[in-house]
Design an enzyme around this catalytic site. Structure first.
Site, PDB file in Angstrom:
ATOM      1  N   HIS A  93      -1.398 -10.918  -5.048  1.00 19.80           N
ATOM      2  CA  HIS A  93       0.019 -10.537  -4.998  1.00 19.80           C
ATOM      3  C   HIS A  93       0.907 -11.525  -5.746  1.00 19.80           C
ATOM      4  O   HIS A  93       1.841 -11.129  -6.437  1.00 19.80           O
ATOM      5  CB  HIS A  93       0.495 -10.428  -3.550  1.00 19.80           C
TER       6      HIS A  93
ATOM      7  N   HIS B  34      -9.655  -2.018  -4.095  1.00 17.01           N
ATOM      8  CA  HIS B  34      -8.474  -2.349  -3.284  1.00 17.01           C
ATOM      9  C   HIS B  34      -7.524  -3.268  -4.053  1.00 17.01           C
ATOM     10  O   HIS B  34      -6.299  -3.151  -3.934  1.00 17.01           O
ATOM     11  CB  HIS B  34      -8.849  -2.977  -1.935  1.00 17.01           C
TER      12      HIS B  34
ATOM     13  N   HIS C 124       0.833  -1.210   0.000  1.00 19.68           N
ATOM     14  CA  HIS C 124       0.000   0.000   0.000  1.00 19.68           C
ATOM     15  C   HIS C 124       0.869   1.263   0.000  1.00 19.68           C
ATOM     16  O   HIS C 124       0.531   2.264  -0.643  1.00 19.68           O
ATOM     17  CB  HIS C 124      -0.966   0.013   1.190  1.00 19.68           C
TER      18      HIS C 124
ATOM     19  N   ASP D 237      -3.561  -2.731  -4.694  1.00 22.32           N
ATOM     20  CA  ASP D 237      -2.505  -3.747  -4.512  1.00 22.32           C
ATOM     21  C   ASP D 237      -1.691  -3.915  -5.797  1.00 22.32           C
ATOM     22  O   ASP D 237      -0.463  -4.033  -5.755  1.00 22.32           O
ATOM     23  CB  ASP D 237      -3.128  -5.108  -4.149  1.00 22.32           C
TER      24      ASP D 237
HETATM   25 ZN   LIG Z   1      -3.867  -4.695  -0.018  1.00 21.26          ZN
END
Ligand SMILES: [Zn+2]
Length: 304
Positions: A263, A236, A77, A240
């Site tokens: 991720h 969100h 973040h 990311d």
């Molecule tokens: Zn995140």
């Protein structure tokens, strides 16, 4: 377009989402071509860990950087905030293993970085300009990056969770500083109540609470104020992605399409980009409508 750092030192502290420990942070201006560098002040010799793909050591539930056994986790973040504001160079000192989660979004990072002021430097930014498509996938999950006809940066992201409150959401936009700040930066991390115990048993989410994450039960969203955007979850995921893609080491000119990524897959794309050297070029002079585009000086101070 010049490289940017910040004008003033920022200090703050907060709890780590996964470790649950309190960490003090100092973000400092730094020289041209430094990149984003983390320093663990609590470890002997104050080791430096540069935010780059070669230093990524874990991508499960957060992105973790490490060098010789010393790590900094949940960097995404803060990295997204640097990337979204077009800040190229900064040193981030910490006295613990994890960047504080604050409210679970990048909103406070943005506020502090803008409060410190952005400073243009003399060196030019170098852009990674995608020339041929690159795709990584895993089952029906994928991330694809393609050349941008507008010499722009854009993300088109979709998610599909087996939960009525999250389900299918998609978000698509070209990016400027203002779009990043208004549309994406305040979207918080989220988790499912029925997964919390399992996460904690694995040493994760120990600092997680309704103050720093949206928590979803089978029947409702537990946070009193509800959501910040009706589609906060996919936004969100875009946040990311911004943090993860920044690990390519240069601002990217290209169009990202992602479906159900996270991720690990985001990072796979970064690795593939860096490996496939024939799929991109480096440029420090972009021919485009500079007033409108990403990383451009919309509202940022002139060369100081
Ligand atoms: Zn995140």
């Amino acid at each position: 377009m010049r490289q940017y750092t910040i004008k003033e030192i920022i200090t703050f502290s907060g709890i780590g989402l996964h470790s649950g420990t309190n960490v003090n942070v100092r973000i400092m201006p730094s020289a041209e071509n430094t990149g984003i560098v983390f320093i663990r002040k609590d470890v002997a010799g104050s080791p430096r860990i540069k935010a780059e793909a070669g230093n990524v050591i874990a991508t499960n539930y957060a992105t973790t950087l490490g060098v010789k056994g010393v790590k900094v986790s949940t960097v995404e973040h803060l990295l997204a905030a640097f990337y979204g504001l077009g800040i190229d160079n900064a040193v981030v000192e910490l006295d613990g293993p994890e960047v504080p989660v604050l409210d679970g979004s990048a909103a406070h990072f943005i506020e502090m970085l803008e409060g410190a002021g952005l400073k243009a430097q003399h060196a030019l930014k170098t852009y990674l300009v995608i020339k041929k498509p690159i795709k990584v996938s895993e089952g029906d999950k994928y991330v694809l990056i393609q050349p941008s006809a507008d010499m722009d940066f854009s993300i088109d992201y979709s998610i599909d969770f087996a939960h009525p409150f999250v389900a299918r959401q998609s978000f698509s936009s070209q990016f400027s500083r203002d779009i990043f700040k208004d549309e994406v930066a305040s979207a918080r991390t989220f988790g499912f109540l029925n997964e919390v115990e399992a996460l904690r048993a694995n040493g994760l989410a120990r600092g997680g609470s309704l103050n720093n994450a949206v928590v979803i039960s089978d029947t409702r969203i537990l946070n009193e104020g509800g959501l910040r955007y009706p589609d906060e979850f996919v936004r969100h995921k875009v946040l990311d992605m911004m943090g993860d893609i920044s690990l390519a080491g240069m601002p990217i000119i290209g169009c990202i399409s992602a479906h159900r990524s996270g991720h690990a897959l985001n990072f796979k794309l970064v690795q593939q980009i860096l490996r496939k050297r024939d799929c991109w070029e480096v440029s420090d002079s972009l021919e485009r409508e500079e007033s409108k585009r990403f990383f451009i000086e919309d509202g940022a101070p002139a060369l100081a």
